[in-house]
Design a protein around this motif. Structure first.
Motif, PDB file in Angstrom:
ATOM      1  N   ILE A  76       0.844  -1.211   0.000  1.00 47.61           N
ATOM      2  CA  ILE A  76       0.000   0.000   0.000  1.00 47.61           C
ATOM      3  C   ILE A  76       0.871   1.249   0.000  1.00 47.61           C
ATOM      4  N   LEU A  77       1.914   1.252   0.848  1.00 46.58           N
ATOM      5  CA  LEU A  77       2.814   2.406   0.894  1.00 46.58           C
ATOM      6  C   LEU A  77       3.546   2.598  -0.437  1.00 46.58           C
ATOM      7  N   MET A  78       3.956   1.502  -1.071  1.00 47.17           N
ATOM      8  CA  MET A  78       4.655   1.606  -2.356  1.00 47.17           C
ATOM      9  C   MET A  78       3.713   2.138  -3.433  1.00 47.17           C
ATOM     10  N   ILE A  79       2.469   1.740  -3.416  1.00 46.00           N
ATOM     11  CA  ILE A  79       1.497   2.273  -4.375  1.00 46.00           C
ATOM     12  C   ILE A  79       1.339   3.777  -4.173  1.00 46.00           C
ATOM     13  N   ILE A  80       1.275   4.205  -2.917  1.00 45.41           N
ATOM     14  CA  ILE A  80       1.177   5.641  -2.633  1.00 45.41           C
ATOM     15  C   ILE A  80       2.412   6.367  -3.157  1.00 45.41           C
ATOM     16  N   ILE A  81       3.592   5.796  -2.925  1.00 43.31           N
ATOM     17  CA  ILE A  81       4.837   6.404  -3.412  1.00 43.31           C
ATOM     18  C   ILE A  81       4.836   6.500  -4.932  1.00 43.31           C
ATOM     19  N   ILE A  82       4.396   5.452  -5.601  1.00 41.17           N
ATOM     20  CA  ILE A  82       4.357   5.454  -7.068  1.00 41.17           C
ATOM     21  C   ILE A  82       3.404   6.531  -7.573  1.00 41.17           C
ATOM     22  N   LEU A  83       2.234   6.623  -6.970  1.00 38.78           N
ATOM     23  CA  LEU A  83       1.266   7.628  -7.404  1.00 38.78           C
ATOM     24  C   LEU A  83       1.783   9.052  -7.172  1.00 38.78           C
ATOM     25  N   VAL A  84       2.423   9.282  -6.031  1.00 41.97           N
ATOM     26  CA  VAL A  84       2.985  10.606  -5.748  1.00 41.97           C
ATOM     27  C   VAL A  84       4.116  10.916  -6.728  1.00 41.97           C
ATOM     28  N   ALA A  85       4.983   9.942  -7.003  1.00 45.46           N
ATOM     29  CA  ALA A  85       6.084  10.154  -7.951  1.00 45.46           C
ATOM     30  C   ALA A  85       5.541  10.413  -9.355  1.00 45.46           C
ATOM     31  N   LEU A  86       4.485   9.708  -9.728  1.00 48.63           N
ATOM     32  CA  LEU A  86       3.867   9.934 -11.037  1.00 48.63           C
ATOM     33  C   LEU A  86       3.271  11.336 -11.111  1.00 48.63           C
ATOM     34  N   TRP A  87       2.620  11.766 -10.046  1.00 46.24           N
ATOM     35  CA  TRP A  87       2.059  13.105  -9.999  1.00 46.24           C
ATOM     36  C   TRP A  87       3.172  14.157 -10.120  1.00 46.24           C
ATOM     37  N   ASP A  88       4.264  13.947  -9.369  1.00 50.40           N
ATOM     38  CA  ASP A  88       5.406  14.864  -9.453  1.00 50.40           C
ATOM     39  C   ASP A  88       5.960  14.935 -10.864  1.00 50.40           C
ATOM     40  N   LEU A  89       6.060  13.787 -11.524  1.00 54.01           N
ATOM     41  CA  LEU A  89       6.563  13.755 -12.901  1.00 54.01           C
ATOM     42  C   LEU A  89       5.638  14.529 -13.836  1.00 54.01           C
ATOM     43  N   LEU A 106      13.474  10.694 -13.329  1.00 52.99           N
ATOM     44  CA  LEU A 106      12.142  10.608 -12.734  1.00 52.99           C
ATOM     45  C   LEU A 106      11.370   9.402 -13.266  1.00 52.99           C
ATOM     46  N   PHE A 107      11.470   9.152 -14.565  1.00 49.90           N
ATOM     47  CA  PHE A 107      10.817   7.983 -15.153  1.00 49.90           C
ATOM     48  C   PHE A 107      11.368   6.695 -14.534  1.00 49.90           C
ATOM     49  N   LEU A 108      12.686   6.616 -14.457  1.00 48.39           N
ATOM     50  CA  LEU A 108      13.297   5.403 -13.925  1.00 48.39           C
ATOM     51  C   LEU A 108      13.009   5.217 -12.442  1.00 48.39           C
ATOM     52  N   ASN A 109      12.861   6.305 -11.700  1.00 51.04           N
ATOM     53  CA  ASN A 109      12.451   6.178 -10.294  1.00 51.04           C
ATOM     54  C   ASN A 109      11.111   5.477 -10.180  1.00 51.04           C
ATOM     55  N   ILE A 110      10.188   5.834 -11.058  1.00 46.83           N
ATOM     56  CA  ILE A 110       8.867   5.195 -11.035  1.00 46.83           C
ATOM     57  C   ILE A 110       8.983   3.725 -11.432  1.00 46.83           C
ATOM     58  N   LEU A 111       9.795   3.439 -12.452  1.00 47.51           N
ATOM     59  CA  LEU A 111       9.974   2.044 -12.860  1.00 47.51           C
ATOM     60  C   LEU A 111      10.610   1.210 -11.747  1.00 47.51           C
ATOM     61  N   ILE A 112      11.588   1.768 -11.059  1.00 47.76           N
ATOM     62  CA  ILE A 112      12.219   1.049  -9.945  1.00 47.76           C
ATOM     63  C   ILE A 112      11.199   0.820  -8.829  1.00 47.76           C
ATOM     64  N   SER A 113      10.378   1.807  -8.551  1.00 45.77           N
ATOM     65  CA  SER A 113       9.341   1.642  -7.527  1.00 45.77           C
ATOM     66  C   SER A 113       8.361   0.546  -7.921  1.00 45.77           C
ATOM     67  N   MET A 114       8.028   0.480  -9.194  1.00 45.72           N
ATOM     68  CA  MET A 114       7.128  -0.574  -9.670  1.00 45.72           C
ATOM     69  C   MET A 114       7.791  -1.948  -9.558  1.00 45.72           C
ATOM     70  N   GLU A 115       9.083  -2.025  -9.805  1.00 42.21           N
ATOM     71  CA  GLU A 115       9.813  -3.285  -9.645  1.00 42.21           C
ATOM     72  C   GLU A 115       9.809  -3.720  -8.176  1.00 42.21           C
ATOM     73  N   ILE A 116       9.990  -2.772  -7.273  1.00 38.19           N
ATOM     74  CA  ILE A 116       9.959  -3.095  -5.843  1.00 38.19           C
ATOM     75  C   ILE A 116       8.571  -3.588  -5.450  1.00 38.19           C
ATOM     76  N   LEU A 117       7.527  -2.941  -5.964  1.00 33.80           N
ATOM     77  CA  LEU A 117       6.165  -3.402  -5.704  1.00 33.80           C
ATOM     78  C   LEU A 117       5.969  -4.815  -6.240  1.00 33.80           C
ATOM     79  N   GLU A 118       6.524  -5.092  -7.407  1.00 27.53           N
ATOM     80  CA  GLU A 118       6.423  -6.445  -7.972  1.00 27.53           C
ATOM     81  C   GLU A 118       7.148  -7.451  -7.087  1.00 27.53           C
ATOM     82  N   ASN A 119       8.294  -7.063  -6.518  1.00 27.42           N
ATOM     83  CA  ASN A 119       9.002  -7.943  -5.590  1.00 27.42           C
ATOM     84  C   ASN A 119       8.139  -8.263  -4.372  1.00 27.42           C
ATOM     85  N   ILE A 120       7.470  -7.247  -3.855  1.00 27.46           N
ATOM     86  CA  ILE A 120       6.626  -7.446  -2.668  1.00 27.46           C
ATOM     87  C   ILE A 120       5.453  -8.356  -2.995  1.00 27.46           C
ATOM     88  N   THR A 121       4.790  -8.120  -4.126  1.00 23.93           N
ATOM     89  CA  THR A 121       3.632  -8.957  -4.479  1.00 23.93           C
ATOM     90  C   THR A 121       4.063 -10.382  -4.812  1.00 23.93           C
TER      91      THR A 121
END
Length: 155
Positions: free
Chosen positions: A37-50, A76-91
Motif C-alpha cells: 500500500i505504501l509503495m502504491i502511494i509512493i508510485i502515485l505521488v512520484a507519477l504526480w510529481d513527474l 524521474l521515469f526510472l524512479n517510477i519504474l524502480i518503484s514498480m519493480e519493488i512493488l512487484e518484488n513485494i507482491t
C-alpha cells in the motif's frame, strides 16, 4: 482454573514451534500488505510529481529545453519504474512466500542503470563510473547464473 493459568496456557500455545512459525508468517503477510500500500502511494505521488514537472517544463521553458532537462526527466521515469519493480518484488513475495532472487537482481540492474544514465561526469570521478560498471557486470553475471539455474532443461 485461575486467570494466570489460562493466560499461561494461551501464551504457551503460541510459543509452540508450529504455532509460532504460523504467527510469524501471518505478521510477514501483514507487513508485506502494508509495504504494498505504501509503495502504491509512493508510485502515485512520484507519477504526480513527474506530470507536474513535465507540465511546468513544457509551458515555461524555451524551445530546446530537452537538452538541459532530459537526464532529470529520465531519472524521474526510472524512479517510477524502480518503484514498480519493488512493488512487484513485494507482491511476488506475498504470492510465493519466498524472495524472488531473479526479480531482486533485475530491480538492482535497473537501479544501477538509472545511476549510469543520469551520471554526471563533471560531478563524480572516473572511479565512481568504474564502480558502477563493476556493479553492472557483477549483477549481470548474477542474473545469468540465477536465470541458468532456474531455466527448464527441457527447453
Amino acid at each position: 482454573m485461575s486467570r494466570w493459568t489460562r493466560g499461561y496456557h494461551r501464551i504457551s500455545h503460541y510459543w509452540r514451534d508450529n504455532n509460532f512459525v504460523h504467527l510469524t508468517e501471518q505478521i510477514q503477510i501483514v507487513i508485506a500488505k502494508i509495504l504494498s500500500i505504501l509503495m502504491i502511494i509512493i508510485i502515485l505521488v512520484a507519477l504526480w510529481d513527474l506530470m507536474i514537472y513535465l507540465a511546468q517544463i513544457l509551458f515555461t521553458e524555451p524551445v530546446g529545453f530537452l537538452t538541459n532537462t532530459l537526464f532529470k526527466i529520465f531519472g524521474l521515469f526510472l524512479n517510477i519504474l524502480i518503484s514498480m519493480e519493488i512493488l512487484e518484488n513485494i507482491t511476488a513475495y506475498m504470492k510465493k512466500h519466498t524472495v524472488q532472487v531473479e526479480l531482486v537482481i533485475v530491480t538492482s540492474l535497473v537501479a544501477v542503470a538509472r545511476k549510469i544514465i543520469i551520471f554526471d561526469l563533471e560531478k563524480y570521478s572516473d572511479f565512481a563510473l568504474l564502480g558502477l560498471a563493476v556493479a553492472i557486470f557483477a549483477l549481470s553475471i548474477s542474473y545469468w547464473i540465477v536465470r541458468t539455474l532456474n531455466s527448464d532443461p527441457r527447453g
